[in-house]
Structure formats: C-alpha cells, structure tokens
Enzyme design. Sequence first.
Site, short mmCIF file in Angstrom:
data_model
loop_
_atom_site.label_atom_id
_atom_site.label_comp_id
_atom_site.label_asym_id
_atom_site.label_seq_id
_atom_site.Cartn_x
_atom_site.Cartn_y
_atom_site.Cartn_z
N ARG A 91 53.70 -12.78 56.65
CA ARG A 91 53.42 -12.69 57.95
C ARG A 91 51.75 -12.87 57.89
NH1 ARG A 91 57.95 -11.20 60.77
NH2 ARG A 91 59.26 -9.66 59.79
N GLY A 151 60.44 -12.70 58.55
CA GLY A 151 61.33 -11.99 57.85
C GLY A 151 62.08 -13.02 56.80
N ASP A 185 68.93 -12.13 62.58
CA ASP A 185 69.54 -11.76 63.97
C ASP A 185 70.09 -12.73 65.05
OD1 ASP A 185 68.33 -9.43 63.24
OD2 ASP A 185 66.29 -9.91 64.32
N THR A 240 66.92 -16.39 60.34
CA THR A 240 66.64 -15.01 60.46
C THR A 240 68.27 -14.62 60.77
OG1 THR A 240 66.23 -13.42 62.41
CG2 THR A 240 66.45 -15.80 62.96
N ARG A 252 78.65 11.82 61.65
CA ARG A 252 77.77 11.45 60.67
C ARG A 252 76.99 10.07 61.10
NH1 ARG A 252 78.65 14.68 56.06
NH2 ARG A 252 79.57 16.39 57.00
N ASP A 262 69.09 -14.83 67.13
CA ASP A 262 68.53 -14.44 68.35
C ASP A 262 67.70 -15.80 68.73
OD1 ASP A 262 66.52 -14.08 66.64
OD2 ASP A 262 65.93 -12.35 67.61
N ARG A 302 67.29 -5.71 67.26
CA ARG A 302 66.10 -5.06 67.97
C ARG A 302 66.35 -5.30 69.47
NH1 ARG A 302 61.41 -4.63 64.68
NH2 ARG A 302 62.65 -3.27 63.29
N ASP A 319 61.29 -17.17 65.64
CA ASP A 319 60.60 -17.89 66.69
C ASP A 319 58.97 -17.59 66.56
OD1 ASP A 319 60.61 -15.12 67.16
OD2 ASP A 319 61.53 -15.23 69.16
#
Length: 328
Positions: A76, A15, A132, A130, A252, A134, A176, A107
Amino acid sequence: MSKTIKKIGVLTSGGDSPGMNAAIRSVVRTCAFHNIECIGIYRGYQGMIEGDFKEMGPRSVNNIVNKGGTILKSARSKEFMSPEGRKKAHDNLVKAEIDAFVVIGGDGSFTGALVFNKEFDFPVIGIPGTIDNDIFGTSHTLGYDTALNTVVEVIDKIRDTASSHNRLFFVEVMGRDAGHIALNAGIGAGAEEILIPEEDLGLERLVESLEKSKLTGKSSSIVVVAEGDKTGKNVFELKEYVEEHMPEYDVRVSVLGHMQRGGSPSCFDRVLASRLGVKAVESLLENKTNFMVGLINDKVALTPLEQAIKGHCEVDKELLRVSDIMSI
Ligand code: ATP
C-alpha cells in the site's frame, strides 16, 4: 488519444489474494504471444514510484500458476496518493518506455489507476484481485473461490471437535463490508446461523434459533460471523452474550484470520486469472483504457473502472433463506 502499445507493465497492489500469480503469468504470456514487452512492477504503486521494474518473459513465470501470494509483492503506497508521488511514478514509466499498465488489486488500487489515468492520460486496465468478492462488475474476484474452499475445509475440522464436545462455535471469517465469504462458506459448511454486514438478524433471533436447534436434537452448532456483521458485537462479545442467555452451551470462538488469504489457488481461480489476464492485455492492445476485466454471466467482460469502484456488489439475499431452510 490512442497510441501503439509496445510495452505493458503489470503490478499487484493492496491486499494479496490467491490467483494473483496466475494472473501475472497470464499477462506476461499474453504479451509474449502478441510480441509485446512486459515489465513487472514490484511492490505495487510504491515500486512504480521507486522504479522497481524487471523485464518479464514467458519463462520468468514458470511454476507460479499454483502459488499463493504474488511474486511481484504487493504494497500500500501513501506516496502514490499525492500528485508528487504519482509524478515520480509517471516519470519512471516514461523512462522505461512503458505504454500502459495492468493493475491487479481491489477498489483502492483501481481508484489509484483512474486518478493516474486522468492526470497523465496513461492507459490502464484493472483485474479484480481480492478474496472479499466485493467488487462490482464481476461475479468472482480472484482469490474468492480459493478463500471459500479454505474456509469450508477449516469449518469441517471445527465441526469434528464441536460435535465431539457438544459445543457451539462462533467462527469469524473475513468480510468487513461484505458477507459473501460468510454466506457462501456458511452454507457450504452447514452453519446453523450466518451473520453478515448486510443484514441485521438481531441477537434475540440468534438465541431463539440456537434454542430451536437444541430442541430439535442438535447438540453442537456452528455460527459463521463476517468481521463486519451488523449486530454491533464482535465475535467474543457474541460468545459472552450467548453464554449469558444459554448457560448450558460450551461456547468457543475461532477467528480464521489471514489463513484465508493464503494457499494454492483453486482451479477456478487459476482459470479465471488466465482468462482475465488475456482480456486485460488484449483490451489495452485495442486501445481500451479505464476498464476492469471481470466475469459476468460466465463471460469475460469489461466494466468501466469508475463503475467498478462506485458500484455495489450485493450479496444474494436468497442465500439467507436457503441457509435458514438448511438449518431447520
Ligand atoms: P484490498 O481490497 O485488499 O484493500 P485495495 O486495492 O482496495 O485492496 P488499498 O490499500 O485501498 O487496497 O489501495 C491500494 C493502493 O492504491 C493504495 O496504497 C494507494 O497507493 C492506491 N490508492 C488508493 N486510493 C487512491 C487514491 N484515491 N488516489 C491515489 N492512489 C490511491
């Protein structure tokens, strides 16, 4: 076996994230600084398999430090998962006389680099890119800071409409497997509650907390939810659950989605990318391989790729307590 590195390839994989361009620029210019040739590999490992290469000089990366996405494109590649695919990639690198590569990605991309190194004894270094955050071995991944700023800016806007209409907003952010974005952007944007994959607060506690907020005079609320939160309900099911238990609320949902990956990188991400790119190239020139460059205690440091892939980058649970105190 150590060898003299004269030509380095650079690719972006997986990504995309803001700051990747700044990192490409840094790798290209550090190569030029050390009189090393630099080759841009397009579309990640797929471009490596197809020989989609382009020579890059310091002027080829003008005006990209401020640009989101990646000029090298990302992809990818299923084919790279197979020994045949990697063999093709290796043949192309040898043909182009590339001695080592820097891969900017997550990773999965690092796993690919490690497998490739094991098979061909090919020097590789990873730069964590990335949103994230992570990845073990760095306090910040490229793009994370920009994503936080984007999320906070959007939630500030949602808050304007939430408070004008006494609404409760569930805002879903990326993450995620990791709640870094939700937790930090949630605190930064003043969320009432933050739901993350690492901690199950329970739905009853959520309703209790919202009821408490209401009693203390709050007429609107923002709940930030990471994609992978542990309640087991998605953001729309959460809305239904709260509507059922708190019919007085106008609930909402806003799913922020891919906008979190885009945009011009923050100053922090640009500086980080520049620092990591320099270290990546200079590490290869020192014949270091199979490392990820990252930020540890504000200093650029190397972590073995294997650890970066296997390790766990924990969220700071103290931040949950801070968030609780802030939402009193
Ligand atoms: P993001 O964090 O955005 O998902 P990522 O780098 O983890 O980024 P992946 O899609 O997991 O993204 O991996 C990128 C590419 O790395 C894959 O498409 C594949 O080509 C290569 N790759 C991943 N795992 C392996 C593996 N076990 N062996 C060989 N190549 C791999």
